[in-house]
Design a protein around this motif. Structure first.
Motif, PDB file in Angstrom:
ATOM      1  N   GLN A 180      41.145 111.232 -43.664  1.00  0.00           N
ATOM      2  CA  GLN A 180      40.700 112.597 -43.955  1.00  0.00           C
ATOM      3  C   GLN A 180      41.042 113.546 -42.807  1.00  0.00           C
ATOM      4  O   GLN A 180      41.413 114.693 -43.040  1.00  0.00           O
ATOM      5  CB  GLN A 180      39.197 112.608 -44.243  1.00  0.00           C
ATOM      6  CG  GLN A 180      38.806 111.837 -45.504  1.00  0.00           C
ATOM      7  CD  GLN A 180      38.880 112.651 -46.784  1.00  0.00           C
ATOM      8  OE1 GLN A 180      38.874 113.871 -46.766  1.00  0.00           O
ATOM      9  NE2 GLN A 180      38.955 111.965 -47.917  1.00  0.00           N
ATOM     10  N   ARG A 182      43.558 113.476 -41.152  1.00  0.00           N
ATOM     11  CA  ARG A 182      44.989 113.753 -41.290  1.00  0.00           C
ATOM     12  C   ARG A 182      45.317 114.399 -42.639  1.00  0.00           C
ATOM     13  O   ARG A 182      46.477 114.433 -43.049  1.00  0.00           O
ATOM     14  CB  ARG A 182      45.782 112.452 -41.097  1.00  0.00           C
ATOM     15  CG  ARG A 182      45.848 112.044 -39.627  1.00  0.00           C
ATOM     16  CD  ARG A 182      46.008 110.566 -39.417  1.00  0.00           C
ATOM     17  NE  ARG A 182      45.894 110.237 -37.999  1.00  0.00           N
ATOM     18  CZ  ARG A 182      44.733 110.170 -37.335  1.00  0.00           C
ATOM     19  NH1 ARG A 182      43.586 110.383 -37.964  1.00  0.00           N
ATOM     20  NH2 ARG A 182      44.703 109.892 -36.041  1.00  0.00           N
ATOM     21  N   PHE A 212      44.873 113.441 -45.672  1.00  0.00           N
ATOM     22  CA  PHE A 212      45.263 112.589 -46.798  1.00  0.00           C
ATOM     23  C   PHE A 212      44.245 112.784 -47.919  1.00  0.00           C
ATOM     24  O   PHE A 212      43.047 112.972 -47.659  1.00  0.00           O
ATOM     25  CB  PHE A 212      45.254 111.103 -46.393  1.00  0.00           C
ATOM     26  CG  PHE A 212      46.469 110.664 -45.620  1.00  0.00           C
ATOM     27  CD1 PHE A 212      46.856 111.313 -44.456  1.00  0.00           C
ATOM     28  CD2 PHE A 212      47.218 109.561 -46.053  1.00  0.00           C
ATOM     29  CE1 PHE A 212      47.977 110.893 -43.736  1.00  0.00           C
ATOM     30  CE2 PHE A 212      48.341 109.138 -45.341  1.00  0.00           C
ATOM     31  CZ  PHE A 212      48.721 109.797 -44.179  1.00  0.00           C
ATOM     32  N   VAL A 213      44.720 112.723 -49.150  1.00  0.00           N
ATOM     33  CA  VAL A 213      43.828 112.845 -50.300  1.00  0.00           C
ATOM     34  C   VAL A 213      43.421 111.443 -50.758  1.00  0.00           C
ATOM     35  O   VAL A 213      44.276 110.571 -50.966  1.00  0.00           O
ATOM     36  CB  VAL A 213      44.517 113.627 -51.444  1.00  0.00           C
ATOM     37  CG1 VAL A 213      43.708 113.543 -52.728  1.00  0.00           C
ATOM     38  CG2 VAL A 213      44.695 115.084 -51.024  1.00  0.00           C
ATOM     39  N   ALA A 234      51.051 110.498 -54.514  1.00  0.00           N
ATOM     40  CA  ALA A 234      51.770 110.837 -53.282  1.00  0.00           C
ATOM     41  C   ALA A 234      52.884 111.834 -53.588  1.00  0.00           C
ATOM     42  O   ALA A 234      53.214 112.679 -52.753  1.00  0.00           O
ATOM     43  CB  ALA A 234      52.353 109.586 -52.636  1.00  0.00           C
ATOM     44  N   MET A 235      53.448 111.754 -54.798  1.00  0.00           N
ATOM     45  CA  MET A 235      54.512 112.673 -55.171  1.00  0.00           C
ATOM     46  C   MET A 235      53.957 114.041 -55.576  1.00  0.00           C
ATOM     47  O   MET A 235      54.700 114.930 -55.987  1.00  0.00           O
ATOM     48  CB  MET A 235      55.375 112.081 -56.281  1.00  0.00           C
ATOM     49  CG  MET A 235      56.013 110.745 -55.900  1.00  0.00           C
ATOM     50  SD  MET A 235      56.914 110.755 -54.327  1.00  0.00           S
ATOM     51  CE  MET A 235      58.491 111.333 -54.923  1.00  0.00           C
ATOM     52  N   PHE A 258      50.694 115.098 -53.682  1.00  0.00           N
ATOM     53  CA  PHE A 258      49.911 115.515 -52.511  1.00  0.00           C
ATOM     54  C   PHE A 258      50.581 115.163 -51.187  1.00  0.00           C
ATOM     55  O   PHE A 258      50.029 115.419 -50.140  1.00  0.00           O
ATOM     56  CB  PHE A 258      48.520 114.853 -52.555  1.00  0.00           C
ATOM     57  CG  PHE A 258      47.599 115.438 -53.596  1.00  0.00           C
ATOM     58  CD1 PHE A 258      47.050 116.700 -53.407  1.00  0.00           C
ATOM     59  CD2 PHE A 258      47.284 114.746 -54.756  1.00  0.00           C
ATOM     60  CE1 PHE A 258      46.190 117.251 -54.355  1.00  0.00           C
ATOM     61  CE2 PHE A 258      46.423 115.285 -55.712  1.00  0.00           C
ATOM     62  CZ  PHE A 258      45.872 116.537 -55.515  1.00  0.00           C
ATOM     63  N   LYS A 259      51.719 114.517 -51.241  1.00  0.00           N
ATOM     64  CA  LYS A 259      52.461 114.071 -50.054  1.00  0.00           C
ATOM     65  C   LYS A 259      51.790 112.870 -49.386  1.00  0.00           C
ATOM     66  O   LYS A 259      52.413 111.823 -49.272  1.00  0.00           O
ATOM     67  CB  LYS A 259      52.632 115.203 -49.031  1.00  0.00           C
ATOM     68  CG  LYS A 259      53.620 114.856 -47.940  1.00  0.00           C
ATOM     69  CD  LYS A 259      53.871 116.051 -47.046  1.00  0.00           C
ATOM     70  CE  LYS A 259      54.879 115.715 -45.960  1.00  0.00           C
ATOM     71  NZ  LYS A 259      54.685 116.542 -44.781  1.00  0.00           N
ATOM     72  N   ASN A 260      50.550 113.018 -48.959  1.00  0.00           N
ATOM     73  CA  ASN A 260      49.882 111.915 -48.278  1.00  0.00           C
ATOM     74  C   ASN A 260      48.577 111.570 -48.977  1.00  0.00           C
ATOM     75  O   ASN A 260      47.680 112.409 -49.058  1.00  0.00           O
ATOM     76  CB  ASN A 260      49.578 112.292 -46.821  1.00  0.00           C
ATOM     77  CG  ASN A 260      50.837 112.541 -46.022  1.00  0.00           C
ATOM     78  OD1 ASN A 260      51.850 111.868 -46.221  1.00  0.00           O
ATOM     79  ND2 ASN A 260      50.801 113.510 -45.129  1.00  0.00           N
ATOM     80  N   ALA A 313      54.771 110.521 -48.636  1.00  0.00           N
ATOM     81  CA  ALA A 313      56.058 111.003 -49.135  1.00  0.00           C
ATOM     82  C   ALA A 313      56.821 111.715 -48.023  1.00  0.00           C
ATOM     83  O   ALA A 313      56.237 112.117 -47.020  1.00  0.00           O
ATOM     84  CB  ALA A 313      55.847 111.936 -50.311  1.00  0.00           C
ATOM     85  N   PHE A 314      58.112 111.878 -48.230  1.00  0.00           N
ATOM     86  CA  PHE A 314      59.002 112.374 -47.182  1.00  0.00           C
ATOM     87  C   PHE A 314      58.835 111.488 -45.948  1.00  0.00           C
ATOM     88  O   PHE A 314      58.624 111.976 -44.832  1.00  0.00           O
ATOM     89  CB  PHE A 314      58.710 113.847 -46.855  1.00  0.00           C
ATOM     90  CG  PHE A 314      59.049 114.776 -47.985  1.00  0.00           C
ATOM     91  CD1 PHE A 314      60.348 115.222 -48.166  1.00  0.00           C
ATOM     92  CD2 PHE A 314      58.077 115.179 -48.887  1.00  0.00           C
ATOM     93  CE1 PHE A 314      60.674 116.073 -49.227  1.00  0.00           C
ATOM     94  CE2 PHE A 314      58.389 116.021 -49.936  1.00  0.00           C
ATOM     95  CZ  PHE A 314      59.689 116.468 -50.114  1.00  0.00           C
ATOM     96  N   ASP A 336      57.961 105.636 -40.400  1.00  0.00           N
ATOM     97  CA  ASP A 336      56.719 106.410 -40.539  1.00  0.00           C
ATOM     98  C   ASP A 336      55.573 105.511 -40.996  1.00  0.00           C
ATOM     99  O   ASP A 336      54.429 105.660 -40.566  1.00  0.00           O
ATOM    100  CB  ASP A 336      56.907 107.534 -41.561  1.00  0.00           C
ATOM    101  CG  ASP A 336      57.963 108.541 -41.136  1.00  0.00           C
ATOM    102  OD1 ASP A 336      57.851 109.074 -40.023  1.00  0.00           O
ATOM    103  OD2 ASP A 336      58.904 108.789 -41.914  1.00  0.00           O
ATOM    104  N   SER A 351      62.357 113.164 -56.817  1.00  0.00           N
ATOM    105  CA  SER A 351      62.163 111.946 -56.027  1.00  0.00           C
ATOM    106  C   SER A 351      62.210 112.286 -54.538  1.00  0.00           C
ATOM    107  O   SER A 351      62.907 113.207 -54.127  1.00  0.00           O
ATOM    108  CB  SER A 351      63.272 110.948 -56.370  1.00  0.00           C
ATOM    109  OG  SER A 351      63.030 109.712 -55.760  1.00  0.00           O
ATOM    110  N   ALA A 352      61.443 111.572 -53.761  1.00  0.00           N
ATOM    111  CA  ALA A 352      61.490 111.763 -52.304  1.00  0.00           C
ATOM    112  C   ALA A 352      61.295 110.409 -51.656  1.00  0.00           C
ATOM    113  O   ALA A 352      60.591 109.552 -52.194  1.00  0.00           O
ATOM    114  CB  ALA A 352      60.403 112.738 -51.853  1.00  0.00           C
ATOM    115  N   ARG A 353      61.933 110.236 -50.504  1.00  0.00           N
ATOM    116  CA  ARG A 353      61.664 109.030 -49.730  1.00  0.00           C
ATOM    117  C   ARG A 353      60.160 108.842 -49.629  1.00  0.00           C
ATOM    118  O   ARG A 353      59.429 109.807 -49.356  1.00  0.00           O
ATOM    119  CB  ARG A 353      62.182 109.218 -48.297  1.00  0.00           C
ATOM    120  CG  ARG A 353      63.599 108.813 -48.073  1.00  0.00           C
ATOM    121  CD  ARG A 353      64.089 109.384 -46.739  1.00  0.00           C
ATOM    122  NE  ARG A 353      64.436 110.805 -46.885  1.00  0.00           N
ATOM    123  CZ  ARG A 353      65.043 111.524 -45.929  1.00  0.00           C
ATOM    124  NH1 ARG A 353      65.328 110.977 -44.752  1.00  0.00           N
ATOM    125  NH2 ARG A 353      65.344 112.785 -46.142  1.00  0.00           N
TER     126      ARG A 353
END
Lengths: 463, 463
Positions: free
Chosen positions: B150, B152, B154-155, B217-218, B220-222, B252-253, B258, B425-427
């Motif tokens: 949290q 950081r 992250f959801v 993740a695709m 919210f990113k994290n 993501a990304f 990472d 799509s993202a890494r």
């Protein structure tokens, strides 16, 4: 990868002003003319997207101009404050790279979609404004609950999901088995032979962690659970799911009054935390989902909850029986229409209803001195009805045993529970908060399917 | 009730010195002579108990003298600092009230009990030193994980427990049904008719929330999940349970590098948090459960994790093949003996092993350029072996589809998952941390049954 979260930029814009930043995110819109264009990018870390301005100085200007909605891109550029524009700043792009393309038939084009439609693409709907807001608030709400209890030194207990017992005898349960259903082992009597099953007996998915939680409250004094719970009820409503999360605190050396104080401070804490940590999302709900939400929530935080006994509540409600489908009288269970009338029309704020007839409540609730009612409490809130149900627990061994026998429950199944009343029994109380109802209450969302990432309801178990 | 938690007294003893306090808790021991006696009381809020001194000035002196171990009592008295004694203070009782009696046959008398015996009274064992320490550390560890993510941004995503799909095809699964097993509906073909089941099809308990997590993740990113997971494996070991909790972040990304940085900082954060917030419990484990635990954990926090590729690890291990039951060679899966040898003998600290042969890893892992290995990572720690397994995910639509077909998986089942590679799509990468293994690692406890409040294992589903 060294990317800056859009949240950081919004929260510290002066730090980034006129500096180079690199962001990665998904394209919400892309429009352009011969010489320049605008891409709106959201990276999911913040509710607001960021606008990227790109010009025909870019090597790949034509390619960038054709980027579809939904594509993942990485943008390097300068953050420029735009005090006169609608958005506080924009990125003037030096480089735009496509990380992953999208297609013209991407299901989430820039237009309004119905919640019904979005439920059919539950893997994509968190990319829309509404569901991004819902699921960030859900996350913050969960964390606020942990934070509240941990700051008060409550111990978080993971009660089991698979269970050999049926907590309250309440609600239909899902069975759990590893037997081959197309080839069931049978006993000589022609019944299913559960001694061949994984756990050597029939097992179910839990409907409540309370009884297990109580055993830990009698060791740690103050505990809480926060985990999934299941109901196999065939009810297709906007408020019921087959799988949902529940919070069940349990406090020892505590009575119903302590229980209500705990519930009230917890709800106020969670509301305050979300208002403070998701102001953009909450403003969005207030504007587009539930007008008046913010006023209502602030009103809850700032005022004491009302209190009324069940007997008083029946008195009050029976004067308005003409308004109800189900007429009330002493002894009846309160329906949602009654609960909402009490909290919305009579008190216009959350209300605790206490001391219900023992016949309509669970066996473990503490019998009051009147012999007729038990020390139960429901917390009703406007817009929802019941959000919390709790009670002081029967802590007297003989009374509890009598009640177990009276209801024809198996004494043997409850031996562990009776032990708690045999070895150092203490007054104790607790409650259950349905997590999804809490999220609905905080967001104004009207359907439980829209506050669960992948909802499970009758005939529906997708993804 | 207005009681003071024993934790508060220990943490602020000067504030309470020479003041009247009232505590409630459970009796650990009671000994007395003609004129005075000592009761040791633990209220579960703090690892250390408090000593109560009572004299024959009490009206109920005789009654107090007979209080059994395990009883719940309330004590009002003066807190007196005792700088020369073993314990820092004691309460000189003005009043001792029995809240709930105990019996002379209370199962937890003041003596050592085996962990095996205590497993048979899982509702009482948190009242012992060891299990009080274990389950407080478990609670703190869970909170530290939430706090880490949290902070950081992250959801937290609640992925579903009941599922219609089989994430990795890995592990045997529990079936979930509401059908009457003694009276199953059958189709005309003589098979079980799942169209009559609650969800209109066969369903199971999840073995991983990862694929669902990826969809979020695709957006919210994290993100991270933290919830129960199930394995119906018939393995009766000290490290396997049928029901356990798992944490699965997805970023993501982001690539494998990472992912490793995230895993390393998370483990260090959690260890530091627990060392700081449960010093008494951790000292206890270090003294009585696992000598050297504190040194080992501090060593982890202070040093970088080692890194080695699978190929290098096989080179190293094959030089020591005489020490192993299973000899290693390129292509084989690493057994616990190999994992522990690497982390305990070779590196003497946590180590990331990366880039495993694709044949021994899951279909969704990203194929490396060599065409033979995938971007997978396992984190091995001394005393446990594998604690984390993660990977960068295949983000290329065509490669993922080819792999799905190659393995004979159903393309239709994975349509939603393929969509993530079609629309932006993202890494991305993620890992799974077995929560119980993490608690075992932090406490030095050797059996997973002793770090789960009510463990579920083959043939065992009590309470």
């Amino acid at each position: 990868m060294e990317l800056t979260n859009i949240r950081e930029i919004f929260r510290n814009k002066d730090k980034f002003a006129d500096k180079e930043v690199t962001i990665g995110g998904w394209v919400r819109s892309n429009r352009n003319s011969k010489n320049f264009g605008f891409i709106v990018v959201n990276d999911g870390t913040f509710f607001e997207p960021i606008q990227v301005v790109y010009g025909n100085g870019l090597d790949n200007y034509d390619e960038v101009g054709k980027i579809n909605v939904g594509a993942a891109i990485i943008v390097r550029g300068t953050l420029v404050l735009t005090p006169d524009a609608k958005q506080p700043f924009e990125i003037q792009a030096a480089e735009v790279t496509v990380e992953g393309a999208s297609t013209p038939d991407y299901p989430l084009q820039k237009k309004r979609h119905t919640f019904e439609y979005l439920r059919t693409i539950s893997h994509l709907r968190p990319r829309t404004n509404t569901f991004e807001a819902v699921f960030r608030v859900r996350s913050l709400c969960a964390y606020a609950i942990h934070k509240f209890f941990q700051e008060r030194d409550f111990v978080y207990v993971h009660t089991p999901l698979i269970t050999g017992s049926d907590c309250e005898g309440a609600g239909e349960m899902f069975q759990v088995t590893t037997l081959d259903l197309n080839n069931l082992p049978m006993t000589e009597e022609g019944k299913v032979d559960f001694s061949k099953d994984f756990f050597n007996k029939p097992t179910n998915l839990t409907v409540s962690g309370q009884l297990n939680g109580e055993t830990y409250a009698m060791a740690f004094k103050n505990i809480y659970t926060f985990g999934p719970t299941f109901r196999a009820e065939n009810s297709n409503t906007t408020r019921h799911a087959a799988e949902f999360w529940m919070i069940e605190p349990e406090i020892a050396f505590a009575d119903l009054e302590d229980d209500m104080m705990l519930a009230e401070s917890m709800l106020k804490y969670v509301i305050s935390y979300v208002l403070e940590n998701a102001p953009e999302e909450m403003a969005f709900f207030n504007n587009f989902v539930d007008k008046g939400l913010l006023d209502r929530l602030r009103n809850v935080v700032e005022n004491d909850f009302a209190r009324v006994t069940y007997t008083e509540a029946i008195d009050i409600l029976s004067k308005h029986n003409d308004k109800f489908d189900y007429k009330v009288s002493w002894g009846c269970d309160l329906q949602t229409e009654h609960e909402r009338y009490l909290t919305e029309q009579i008190y216009k704020r959350p209300v605790f209803v206490t001391d219900y007839p023992k016949e309509i409540k669970a066996f473990y609730m503490k019998l009051n001195d009147d012999g007729k009612t038990v020390a139960a409490v429901d917390c009703l809130v406007p817009g929802i009805g019941e959000i919390i149900g709790g009670s002081q627990r029967e802590d007297d061994y003989d009374k509890l045993l009598a009640r177990i026998n009276e209801l024809g429950l198996s004494e043997d199944d409850y031996k562990f529970y009776l032990d708690l009343r045999k070895y150092g029994s203490a007054r104790h109380a607790g409650f259950g908060l349905g997590f999804e109802r809490c999220v609905m209450y905080l967001t104004g969302m009207g359907n439980i399917r829209d506050v669960i990432p992948f909802p499970r309801t009758v005939n529906n178990c997708e993804l």
